[in-house]
Design a protein around this motif. Structure first.
Motif, PDB file in Angstrom:
ATOM      1  N   ARG A  76      53.764  46.835  20.988  1.00  0.00           N
ATOM      2  CA  ARG A  76      54.820  47.680  20.442  1.00  0.00           C
ATOM      3  C   ARG A  76      55.865  47.884  21.534  1.00  0.00           C
ATOM      4  O   ARG A  76      55.556  48.358  22.622  1.00  0.00           O
ATOM      5  CB  ARG A  76      54.277  49.031  19.968  1.00  0.00           C
ATOM      6  CG  ARG A  76      53.207  48.945  18.883  1.00  0.00           C
ATOM      7  CD  ARG A  76      53.779  48.409  17.583  1.00  0.00           C
ATOM      8  NE  ARG A  76      52.788  48.434  16.514  1.00  0.00           N
ATOM      9  CZ  ARG A  76      51.938  47.460  16.245  1.00  0.00           C
ATOM     10  NH1 ARG A  76      51.962  46.374  16.996  1.00  0.00           N
ATOM     11  NH2 ARG A  76      51.087  47.545  15.246  1.00  0.00           N
ATOM     12  N   THR A  77      57.118  47.545  21.230  1.00  0.00           N
ATOM     13  CA  THR A  77      58.198  47.604  22.205  1.00  0.00           C
ATOM     14  C   THR A  77      59.006  48.877  22.026  1.00  0.00           C
ATOM     15  O   THR A  77      59.378  49.233  20.901  1.00  0.00           O
ATOM     16  CB  THR A  77      59.109  46.380  22.068  1.00  0.00           C
ATOM     17  OG1 THR A  77      58.329  45.184  22.235  1.00  0.00           O
ATOM     18  CG2 THR A  77      60.205  46.391  23.117  1.00  0.00           C
ATOM     19  N   VAL A  78      59.284  49.565  23.135  1.00  0.00           N
ATOM     20  CA  VAL A  78      60.086  50.788  23.112  1.00  0.00           C
ATOM     21  C   VAL A  78      61.078  50.752  24.274  1.00  0.00           C
ATOM     22  O   VAL A  78      60.911  50.007  25.244  1.00  0.00           O
ATOM     23  CB  VAL A  78      59.206  52.055  23.221  1.00  0.00           C
ATOM     24  CG1 VAL A  78      58.305  52.204  22.018  1.00  0.00           C
ATOM     25  CG2 VAL A  78      58.403  52.055  24.511  1.00  0.00           C
ATOM     26  N   GLU A 126      47.892  49.004  28.072  1.00  0.00           N
ATOM     27  CA  GLU A 126      48.846  48.689  29.122  1.00  0.00           C
ATOM     28  C   GLU A 126      50.232  49.163  28.696  1.00  0.00           C
ATOM     29  O   GLU A 126      50.639  48.956  27.548  1.00  0.00           O
ATOM     30  CB  GLU A 126      48.893  47.185  29.403  1.00  0.00           C
ATOM     31  CG  GLU A 126      47.658  46.635  30.071  1.00  0.00           C
ATOM     32  CD  GLU A 126      47.815  45.165  30.436  1.00  0.00           C
ATOM     33  OE1 GLU A 126      48.922  44.620  30.197  1.00  0.00           O
ATOM     34  OE2 GLU A 126      46.859  44.567  30.940  1.00  0.00           O
ATOM     35  N   PHE A 127      50.928  49.803  29.634  1.00  0.00           N
ATOM     36  CA  PHE A 127      52.334  50.145  29.424  1.00  0.00           C
ATOM     37  C   PHE A 127      53.102  49.370  30.483  1.00  0.00           C
ATOM     38  O   PHE A 127      53.031  49.683  31.671  1.00  0.00           O
ATOM     39  CB  PHE A 127      52.563  51.648  29.557  1.00  0.00           C
ATOM     40  CG  PHE A 127      53.934  52.086  29.137  1.00  0.00           C
ATOM     41  CD1 PHE A 127      54.295  52.092  27.799  1.00  0.00           C
ATOM     42  CD2 PHE A 127      54.869  52.483  30.072  1.00  0.00           C
ATOM     43  CE1 PHE A 127      55.554  52.491  27.403  1.00  0.00           C
ATOM     44  CE2 PHE A 127      56.132  52.883  29.687  1.00  0.00           C
ATOM     45  CZ  PHE A 127      56.485  52.888  28.352  1.00  0.00           C
ATOM     46  N   ASN A 130      56.593  47.900  26.917  1.00  0.00           N
ATOM     47  CA  ASN A 130      55.698  47.520  25.826  1.00  0.00           C
ATOM     48  C   ASN A 130      54.384  48.270  25.927  1.00  0.00           C
ATOM     49  O   ASN A 130      53.795  48.358  27.014  1.00  0.00           O
ATOM     50  CB  ASN A 130      55.403  46.012  25.866  1.00  0.00           C
ATOM     51  CG  ASN A 130      56.634  45.164  25.695  1.00  0.00           C
ATOM     52  OD1 ASN A 130      57.331  45.257  24.689  1.00  0.00           O
ATOM     53  ND2 ASN A 130      56.926  44.329  26.677  1.00  0.00           N
ATOM     54  N   PHE A 131      53.933  48.813  24.783  1.00  0.00           N
ATOM     55  CA  PHE A 131      52.547  49.248  24.642  1.00  0.00           C
ATOM     56  C   PHE A 131      51.738  48.011  24.257  1.00  0.00           C
ATOM     57  O   PHE A 131      52.024  47.384  23.223  1.00  0.00           O
ATOM     58  CB  PHE A 131      52.394  50.311  23.559  1.00  0.00           C
ATOM     59  CG  PHE A 131      53.042  51.623  23.862  1.00  0.00           C
ATOM     60  CD1 PHE A 131      52.412  52.548  24.693  1.00  0.00           C
ATOM     61  CD2 PHE A 131      54.261  51.960  23.310  1.00  0.00           C
ATOM     62  CE1 PHE A 131      52.988  53.773  24.964  1.00  0.00           C
ATOM     63  CE2 PHE A 131      54.853  53.185  23.579  1.00  0.00           C
ATOM     64  CZ  PHE A 131      54.219  54.090  24.413  1.00  0.00           C
ATOM     65  N   GLY A 142      43.872  48.618  12.321  1.00  0.00           N
ATOM     66  CA  GLY A 142      44.535  49.412  11.289  1.00  0.00           C
ATOM     67  C   GLY A 142      45.823  50.010  11.815  1.00  0.00           C
ATOM     68  O   GLY A 142      46.702  49.302  12.315  1.00  0.00           O
ATOM     69  N   ARG A 143      45.946  51.325  11.728  1.00  0.00           N
ATOM     70  CA  ARG A 143      47.174  51.989  12.162  1.00  0.00           C
ATOM     71  C   ARG A 143      47.301  51.983  13.686  1.00  0.00           C
ATOM     72  O   ARG A 143      46.340  52.209  14.398  1.00  0.00           O
ATOM     73  CB  ARG A 143      47.211  53.424  11.650  1.00  0.00           C
ATOM     74  CG  ARG A 143      47.310  53.550  10.142  1.00  0.00           C
ATOM     75  CD  ARG A 143      47.486  55.005   9.749  1.00  0.00           C
ATOM     76  NE  ARG A 143      46.382  55.832  10.265  1.00  0.00           N
ATOM     77  CZ  ARG A 143      46.362  57.148  10.199  1.00  0.00           C
ATOM     78  NH1 ARG A 143      47.383  57.807   9.667  1.00  0.00           N
ATOM     79  NH2 ARG A 143      45.321  57.833  10.659  1.00  0.00           N
ATOM     80  N   VAL A 144      48.516  51.730  14.150  1.00  0.00           N
ATOM     81  CA  VAL A 144      48.860  51.840  15.564  1.00  0.00           C
ATOM     82  C   VAL A 144      50.004  52.839  15.664  1.00  0.00           C
ATOM     83  O   VAL A 144      51.078  52.612  15.096  1.00  0.00           O
ATOM     84  CB  VAL A 144      49.260  50.484  16.164  1.00  0.00           C
ATOM     85  CG1 VAL A 144      49.623  50.640  17.637  1.00  0.00           C
ATOM     86  CG2 VAL A 144      48.137  49.470  16.003  1.00  0.00           C
TER      87      VAL A 144
END
Length: 477
Positions: free
Chosen positions: A421-423, A366-367, A404-405, A302-304
């Motif tokens: 998810r990329t930051v 993982e980060f 990345n998460f 669902g939500r991330v």
């Protein structure tokens, strides 16, 4: 006019109710859909499995029957799947026709189609099926008529001489931390099974039901001859095997199609020790087909969310309690405290339920950049009506760049989860560095500078306010 508006509103309400009912019916089936194609060479033999067909239809599946040689048979229509699930019963022919070639079945799996393949020692396995299984690293006996026998775990009521009807207990978990979706109460009868050997190279393969340590595979035609080398023995033999592709499509090899017949669903069996009872084949067939057709073991994300943990007021349990948080920002700063959460559900037959991790298993975050800087556990912190929220808090590393998460959860018999998810992580801005006096290690240097400045001021003051003696100047002149 008012009556017309009233009728229009009434019709809209009825239409919405009908649509909601249809959606609920659709949802009360496989997570993908309910179109199931049964391929059998002898259409007249489908009555032997009538109880199994009835169980599938009661769970919402729409069954279609076809012969493998039918010219109208097609797994695809207009480039999309014509059927969401495929059940292949044993065939007497050497091939399954032009529409069921190994390449076509592999394409079907790649398009998210699920396949349940049933074999039988009474009918030689077609070379096309053997070629397909080789593509998946599953090996069948070279003798096309080979079957599995066990002289210690057989049904004395139906196989007192041939020992080709195995009586087995419920499958055990594959290993610690793996959910067991196939556990049933009672004995499972496995008549005239074709054993398989699974390759060690593929992580996508898993045995569902192994043969006992005293079982072996042989060809009944070779009874008069001494067998020097057996194909496989004991737990090397898998009676039922599972292959879950990287896209989470499922392919199950059932070594005994007779397990699905009506007579074995409620058969009375007698073990070697003399214990009598009814088989659990019907309950096992339900769980086996439910897993294959994605009614079990389907995980949904669902939500991330991720956000600065520094902005969260103390005593706030989750981000839904505050509305001003900057959710899922694209950029962070080094050494920021960040909160990450992911919502996971599990589909069980008809609906989504909160996902519970198996004992001794762990969901990790993982980060990473090129390699993980952090790998930390995600802990279940709250639940909704149909999902579990897993969270973790981490301090970003002292390294700027693109990170990345990643949540990468892949376990046997469960659909794969891969969320990324990329930051961007930036360094400190020029006005974000702490002042020197706020750093205790800088105090000696600050003190040294102060001493130097004070000494210089004192020297200048002494030099300016110190005049030479007048008597001494006159004597020199």
């Amino acid at each position: 006019m008012k009556s017309f508006e009233y009728c229009t509103a009434e019709m809209r309400w009825l239409f919405a109710s009908l649509l909601l009912a249809l959606l609920s019916v659709v949802h009360a089936r496989s997570f993908n859909s309910s179109r199931l194609l049964v391929v059998t060479e002898e259409i007249t033999e489908k009555d032997k499995y009538s109880t199994f067909w009835g169980d599938l239809e009661s769970r919402g599946f729409s069954l279609s029957f076809a012969s493998p040689k039918s010219p109208d048979l097609s797994l695809f229509k207009h480039g999309a799947l014509a059927y969401d699930h495929l059940l292949l019963l044993p065939s007497k022919s050497k091939g399954l026709g032009p529409n069921l070639t190994p390449n076509m079945l592999v394409n079907y799996i790649n398009a998210n189609g699920n396949i349940l393949l049933a074999l039988s020692a009474d009918q030689p396995t077609p070379p096309a099926i053997s070629s397909l299984l080789l593509e998946l690293d599953i090996f069948l006996p070279p003798d096309r008529n080979a079957l599995v026998v066990d002289h210690f775990n057989f049904d004395k009521a139906s196989a007192a001489e041939k020992h080709d009807v195995l009586l087995l207990t419920s499958p055990k978990p594959l290993r610690n931390g793996v959910r067991n979706y196939f556990e049933v109460d009672g004995s499972i009868a496995v008549p005239r099974a074709v054993g398989q050997v699974l390759g060690n190279a593929s992580p996508l393969l898993a045995p569902i039901l192994r043969a006992p340590s005293t079982a072996y595979s042989y060809n009944p035609k070779d009874e008069a001859e001494a067998v020097e080398e057996l194909f496989a023995t004991g737990s090397q033999l898998s009676l039922i095997s599972a292959f879950q592709a990287r896209n989470s499509a499922r392919f199950t090899v059932l070594g005994s199609a007779e397990m699905l017949e009506n007579k074995w669903f409620d058969a009375k069996v007698k073990s070697q020790s003399g214990v009598e009872g009814a088989t659990a084949n019907r309950a096992f067939a339900e769980k086996l087909s439910a897993w294959t057709f994605q009614e079990l073991g389907v995980l949904k994300v669902g939500r991330v969310e991720h956000y600065l943990n520094e902005d969260l007021p103390k005593g706030t349990a989750n981000s839904s309690e505050v509305g001003f948080l900057d959710l899922n920002p694209k950029i962070y700063r080094i050494k920021n405290d960040v909160h990450f959460s992911i919502e996971i559900s599990e589909y069980v037959f008809t609906h989504l339920v909160p996902f519970t991790l198996p004992p001794t298993d762990e969901l990790q975050l993982e980060f990473s950049m090129l390699s993980p800087f952090h790998r930390i556990p995600l802990v279940p912190t709250s639940r909704t009506a149909n999902s579990t929220v897993f969270t973790a808090t981490l301090t970003l590393p002292d390294q700027h760049g693109i990170f990345n998460f990643i949540v990468n959860y892949k376990r046997p018999f469960m659909t794969n989860i891969y969320e990324k998810r990329t930051v961007t992580v930036r360094h400190f801005a020029h006005d974000e560095w702490p002042r020197s006096f706020a750093i205790s290690a800088a105090w000696p240097w600050i003190g040294g500078i102060g001493v130097v400045v004070a000494g210089w001021v004192a020297f200048v003051a002494v030099w300016l306010w110190s005049a030479p003696a007048e008597d001494g100047l006159r004597k020199r002149n």
